[in-house]
Design a protein around this motif. Structure first.
Motif, PDB file in Angstrom:
ATOM      1  N   GLY A  59      51.177  65.300  30.551  1.00 17.43           N
ATOM      2  CA  GLY A  59      50.059  66.101  31.060  1.00 17.43           C
ATOM      3  C   GLY A  59      49.482  66.935  29.935  1.00 17.43           C
ATOM      4  N   PRO A  60      49.310  68.251  30.165  1.00 17.14           N
ATOM      5  CA  PRO A  60      48.735  69.106  29.128  1.00 17.14           C
ATOM      6  C   PRO A  60      49.748  69.538  28.055  1.00 17.14           C
ATOM      7  N   LEU A  61      51.025  69.260  28.268  1.00 13.62           N
ATOM      8  CA  LEU A  61      52.061  69.667  27.318  1.00 13.62           C
ATOM      9  C   LEU A  61      52.181  68.656  26.185  1.00 13.62           C
ATOM     10  N   VAL A  62      52.198  69.152  24.961  1.00 16.95           N
ATOM     11  CA  VAL A  62      52.384  68.321  23.771  1.00 16.95           C
ATOM     12  C   VAL A  62      53.460  68.993  22.919  1.00 16.95           C
ATOM     13  N   TRP A  63      54.432  68.197  22.434  1.00 21.16           N
ATOM     14  CA  TRP A  63      55.490  68.775  21.612  1.00 21.16           C
ATOM     15  C   TRP A  63      56.014  67.726  20.625  1.00 21.16           C
ATOM     16  N   PRO A  64      56.460  68.198  19.473  1.00 26.67           N
ATOM     17  CA  PRO A  64      57.037  67.281  18.482  1.00 26.67           C
ATOM     18  C   PRO A  64      58.555  67.197  18.640  1.00 26.67           C
ATOM     19  N   THR A  65      59.097  66.070  18.230  1.00 31.84           N
ATOM     20  CA  THR A  65      60.540  65.933  18.070  1.00 31.84           C
ATOM     21  C   THR A  65      60.804  65.209  16.754  1.00 31.84           C
ATOM     22  N   ASN A  66      61.970  65.428  16.216  1.00 26.98           N
ATOM     23  CA  ASN A  66      62.416  64.763  14.998  1.00 26.98           C
ATOM     24  C   ASN A  66      63.588  63.866  15.343  1.00 26.98           C
ATOM     25  N   CYS A  67      63.627  62.687  14.720  1.00 28.78           N
ATOM     26  CA  CYS A  67      64.692  61.731  15.014  1.00 28.78           C
ATOM     27  C   CYS A  67      65.283  61.156  13.740  1.00 28.78           C
ATOM     28  N   LYS A  68      66.471  60.611  13.929  1.00 24.82           N
ATOM     29  CA  LYS A  68      67.121  59.854  12.862  1.00 24.82           C
ATOM     30  C   LYS A  68      67.655  58.569  13.489  1.00 24.82           C
ATOM     31  N   ASP A 122      63.950  72.657  32.819  1.00 24.62           N
ATOM     32  CA  ASP A 122      63.937  73.459  34.049  1.00 24.62           C
ATOM     33  C   ASP A 122      62.584  74.112  34.296  1.00 24.62           C
ATOM     34  N   ARG A 123      61.977  74.679  33.279  1.00 23.75           N
ATOM     35  CA  ARG A 123      60.753  75.462  33.444  1.00 23.75           C
ATOM     36  C   ARG A 123      59.464  74.639  33.404  1.00 23.75           C
ATOM     37  N   ALA A 124      59.402  73.637  32.526  1.00 24.98           N
ATOM     38  CA  ALA A 124      58.143  72.910  32.334  1.00 24.98           C
ATOM     39  C   ALA A 124      58.112  71.541  33.014  1.00 24.98           C
ATOM     40  N   PHE A 125      59.300  70.975  33.289  1.00 23.14           N
ATOM     41  CA  PHE A 125      59.341  69.622  33.824  1.00 23.14           C
ATOM     42  C   PHE A 125      59.865  69.544  35.253  1.00 23.14           C
ATOM     43  N   GLY A 126      59.974  70.654  35.927  1.00 18.81           N
ATOM     44  CA  GLY A 126      60.360  70.635  37.334  1.00 18.81           C
ATOM     45  C   GLY A 126      61.834  70.464  37.617  1.00 18.81           C
ATOM     46  N   GLY A 127      62.669  70.729  36.633  1.00 20.34           N
ATOM     47  CA  GLY A 127      64.110  70.609  36.832  1.00 20.34           C
ATOM     48  C   GLY A 127      64.649  69.264  36.379  1.00 20.34           C
ATOM     49  N   ASN A 128      65.951  69.232  36.178  1.00 20.85           N
ATOM     50  CA  ASN A 128      66.600  68.055  35.619  1.00 20.85           C
ATOM     51  C   ASN A 128      66.455  66.829  36.515  1.00 20.85           C
ATOM     52  N   ASP A 129      66.643  66.976  37.826  1.00 28.65           N
ATOM     53  CA  ASP A 129      66.569  65.813  38.713  1.00 28.65           C
ATOM     54  C   ASP A 129      65.196  65.169  38.660  1.00 28.65           C
ATOM     55  N   ASN A 130      64.148  65.967  38.758  1.00 35.47           N
ATOM     56  CA  ASN A 130      62.782  65.432  38.685  1.00 35.47           C
ATOM     57  C   ASN A 130      62.519  64.798  37.323  1.00 35.47           C
ATOM     58  N   PHE A 131      62.982  65.448  36.264  1.00 35.40           N
ATOM     59  CA  PHE A 131      62.767  64.932  34.922  1.00 35.40           C
ATOM     60  C   PHE A 131      63.446  63.579  34.737  1.00 35.40           C
ATOM     61  N   GLU A 132      64.655  63.439  35.247  1.00 39.90           N
ATOM     62  CA  GLU A 132      65.371  62.177  35.084  1.00 39.90           C
ATOM     63  C   GLU A 132      64.754  61.057  35.921  1.00 39.90           C
ATOM     64  N   VAL A 133      64.202  61.369  37.082  1.00 37.82           N
ATOM     65  CA  VAL A 133      63.454  60.368  37.845  1.00 37.82           C
ATOM     66  C   VAL A 133      62.271  59.884  37.004  1.00 37.82           C
TER      67      VAL A 133
END
Length: 152
Positions: A59-68, A122-133
């Motif tokens: 949605g409107p949220l944009v964030w970076p992540t770093n990976c290896k 928890d705060r931006a994605f509606g909680g862990n259960d919703n996020f994992e769905v």
């Protein structure tokens, strides 16, 4: 607490080499993933130890992540660890008849992620259960796109 292992699989009528050519091309991840919009690769070709900068969007949220890249076995498996939360994302290719089964997974060791990741889920994605769905749905979407590409 996060689910330790989330995974989805799909059967693909294509060779391991064809599927590998798609899943190991991390530069094109944004064409398949509903959340990871771009992966910038550092150091040339993707291999064990390669680092990436990823741009993610929901949605409107944009964030970076770093990976290896933590696993790289051509035609079999590629996996990368997200620095910010410690999860590992992987694709495993298993030969099956004239094709393969492709499995996408996300592993959170012992069901744990970083405190900041847990807070944001928890705060931006509606909680862990919703996020994992949502993660399961995103994996199914991504795998479907890989299947269509590999079988065309």
């Amino acid at each position: 607490m996060a689910t330790e292992l989330i995974e989805e699989s799909i059967d693909i009528d294509a060779s391991p080499q064809k599927v590998w050519s798609i899943v190991s091309d991390l530069r094109t991840m944004g064409e398949r993933s509903p959340q990871c919009k771009k992966m910038f690769i550092f150091g040339g070709d993707v291999k064990q130890g390669t680092r990436t900068l990823n741009i993610n969007r929901r949605g409107p949220l944009v964030w970076p992540t770093n990976c290896k890249v933590v696993a790289f076995t051509p035609n079999q498996e590629i996996a990368w660890k997200i620095v910010e939360n410690g999860t590992v994302w992987a694709y495993k290719i298993t030969p099956k008849g004239d094709g393969v089964t492709l499995t996408e997974s996300r592993t959170a060791a012992n069901g744990e992620t970083s405190k900041i990741s847990s807070f944001l889920v928890d705060r931006a994605f509606g909680g862990n259960d919703n996020f994992e769905v949502e993660l399961h749905a995103g994996m199914r979407e991504t795998l479907g796109k890989i299947k269509r590409s590999a079988e065309s």
